[in-house]
Write a protein that holds these residues in place. Sequence first.
Motif, PDB file in Angstrom:
ATOM      1  N   TRP A   1      -5.854   2.148   6.862  1.00 55.06           N
ATOM      2  CA  TRP A   1      -7.014   1.447   6.291  1.00 55.06           C
ATOM      3  C   TRP A   1      -6.874  -0.060   6.497  1.00 55.06           C
ATOM      4  O   TRP A   1      -7.822  -0.716   6.940  1.00 55.06           O
ATOM      5  CB  TRP A   1      -7.141   1.751   4.798  1.00 55.06           C
ATOM      6  CG  TRP A   1      -8.031   0.746   4.110  1.00 55.06           C
ATOM      7  CD1 TRP A   1      -9.387   0.666   4.172  1.00 55.06           C
ATOM      8  CD2 TRP A   1      -7.603  -0.358   3.299  1.00 55.06           C
ATOM      9  NE1 TRP A   1      -9.848  -0.413   3.450  1.00 55.06           N
ATOM     10  CE2 TRP A   1      -8.773  -1.058   2.903  1.00 55.06           C
ATOM     11  CE3 TRP A   1      -6.363  -0.819   2.862  1.00 55.06           C
ATOM     12  CZ2 TRP A   1      -8.720  -2.199   2.100  1.00 55.06           C
ATOM     13  CZ3 TRP A   1      -6.312  -1.950   2.062  1.00 55.06           C
ATOM     14  CH2 TRP A   1      -7.478  -2.619   1.690  1.00 55.06           C
TER      15      TRP A   1
ATOM     16  N   LEU B   1       0.808  -1.210   0.000  1.00 57.00           N
ATOM     17  CA  LEU B   1       0.000   0.000   0.000  1.00 57.00           C
ATOM     18  C   LEU B   1       0.847   1.268   0.000  1.00 57.00           C
ATOM     19  O   LEU B   1       0.299   2.371  -0.066  1.00 57.00           O
ATOM     20  CB  LEU B   1      -0.917   0.001   1.227  1.00 57.00           C
ATOM     21  CG  LEU B   1      -2.091  -0.978   1.185  1.00 57.00           C
ATOM     22  CD1 LEU B   1      -2.688  -1.159   2.571  1.00 57.00           C
ATOM     23  CD2 LEU B   1      -3.154  -0.508   0.212  1.00 57.00           C
TER      24      LEU B   1
ATOM     25  N   GLY C   1      -4.471   6.426  -4.723  1.00 53.95           N
ATOM     26  CA  GLY C   1      -4.220   6.081  -3.328  1.00 53.95           C
ATOM     27  C   GLY C   1      -4.372   7.256  -2.397  1.00 53.95           C
ATOM     28  O   GLY C   1      -4.594   8.393  -2.801  1.00 53.95           O
ATOM     29  N   LEU C   2      -4.196   6.944  -1.106  1.00 53.44           N
ATOM     30  CA  LEU C   2      -4.356   7.963  -0.076  1.00 53.44           C
ATOM     31  C   LEU C   2      -3.027   8.584   0.328  1.00 53.44           C
ATOM     32  O   LEU C   2      -3.012   9.561   1.061  1.00 53.44           O
ATOM     33  CB  LEU C   2      -4.997   7.333   1.171  1.00 53.44           C
ATOM     34  CG  LEU C   2      -6.405   6.770   0.971  1.00 53.44           C
ATOM     35  CD1 LEU C   2      -6.837   6.035   2.223  1.00 53.44           C
ATOM     36  CD2 LEU C   2      -7.391   7.866   0.643  1.00 53.44           C
TER      37      LEU C   2
ATOM     38  N   ALA D   1      -7.321   3.182  -1.486  1.00 56.59           N
ATOM     39  CA  ALA D   1      -6.145   3.078  -0.621  1.00 56.59           C
ATOM     40  C   ALA D   1      -4.906   2.676  -1.410  1.00 56.59           C
ATOM     41  O   ALA D   1      -3.790   3.065  -1.062  1.00 56.59           O
ATOM     42  CB  ALA D   1      -6.399   2.072   0.504  1.00 56.59           C
TER      43      ALA D   1
ATOM     44  N   SER E   1      -3.245   4.871   4.020  1.00 56.66           N
ATOM     45  CA  SER E   1      -3.508   3.556   3.455  1.00 56.66           C
ATOM     46  C   SER E   1      -3.160   2.446   4.435  1.00 56.66           C
ATOM     47  O   SER E   1      -3.865   1.436   4.529  1.00 56.66           O
ATOM     48  CB  SER E   1      -2.715   3.367   2.158  1.00 56.66           C
ATOM     49  OG  SER E   1      -3.202   4.217   1.141  1.00 56.66           O
TER      50      SER E   1
END
Length: 362
Positions: free
Chosen positions: A189, A53, A338-339, A251, A186
């Motif tokens: 998450w 991630l 993504g974050l 994410a 991420s």
Amino acid sequence: MVSATAGSGASPTLPRSEAVPSRAKVKLPAWLEIAKPRLIPLLLATTLGGMALSEGWPLPAPRLACTLGGGALAAAAAGVLNCLWEQDLDGRMVRTSGRALPSGRLSPATAFSVAVSLTCVAAALLVSGVNCLAAGLSLLGLCSYVLLYTALLKPRTSQNIVIGGVAGAIPPLVGAAAATGHLGLSSWWLFSLVMLWTPAHFWALALLLREDYRSVGIPMLPVVKGSQVTAEAIVHYARATVLVSALGVVALPSGGLLYGLLLLPFNSRLLQMGRSLAASPDDPVRAKGLFRWSILYLFGICLLLLICRLPAAAAFSHQAGDLIGWATGMDGLPVFNGLSGFAPLGFPQLSGFPLLNVVGSR
């Protein structure tokens, strides 16, 4: 002493040897048995998921090896300390009385020496080969499993695994810390997803072993509330797990759309098995099936995260985004990146305090 308020007339539960057959087929040496090696692969899988991630994926081979090796050793140390803490309890339960410590096949002094050695080697490996944040998080996971879950929550509340599940949810943070040196949204998450996944997974097993827990007064949910309430709680957590798992689409730094597509059969099966158990909560076959599927589910999620970081997956998601944009008339539909690229107000970059820097930057 706890007692069931429902389901007291349930059929006898399965012994652990039938619930988890591999335990009956593989006999481990005493020193290895207390390290609970069967639990480690899933923890390492979620560690890899946390890495995937992050923008730092893929990691250099030496750092990857040190992260997984240190994480495995820290998890083994936690298993040994758990066995030490519960040796008297294990000795009073039929299914656990043959374990290494209560049966006398291994002395407590030897077990403690093993735990200390494993902890020291894990810390040294992570500090020297990865970074201090990853080492600190691994030790935090160890302490939360032994002190928070085993010592504090397990003997006192039926919600022990809901709160104590934090120990099993820390490996994704270790993976993210190893990849980037800080914790992005991420990684939190995946931490949240594992937290929500844990109760449904564990309570399915607890349904099979509730008579063991009842015999020694451990207030697991099936003992305190009965099988029907437990099965309904499993369904609720399964639904929450499904909802949160879908956030992986945003994410992931790349490949999110492919992840969302491949996720559908995993979530459908989890919901179907949860509903099936709720319809017949005293059926050990359904409880066993859900328990086993929940393990495959989390392994599968982590595998999807790794697959979706491949260049081909990123290309697929980009093309799928273009196709959706064309079909909906929204030209230039943004592809999820993504974050880790977001830094909203209230989360400044705290370079001097990596543990507090919860929002990553590219």
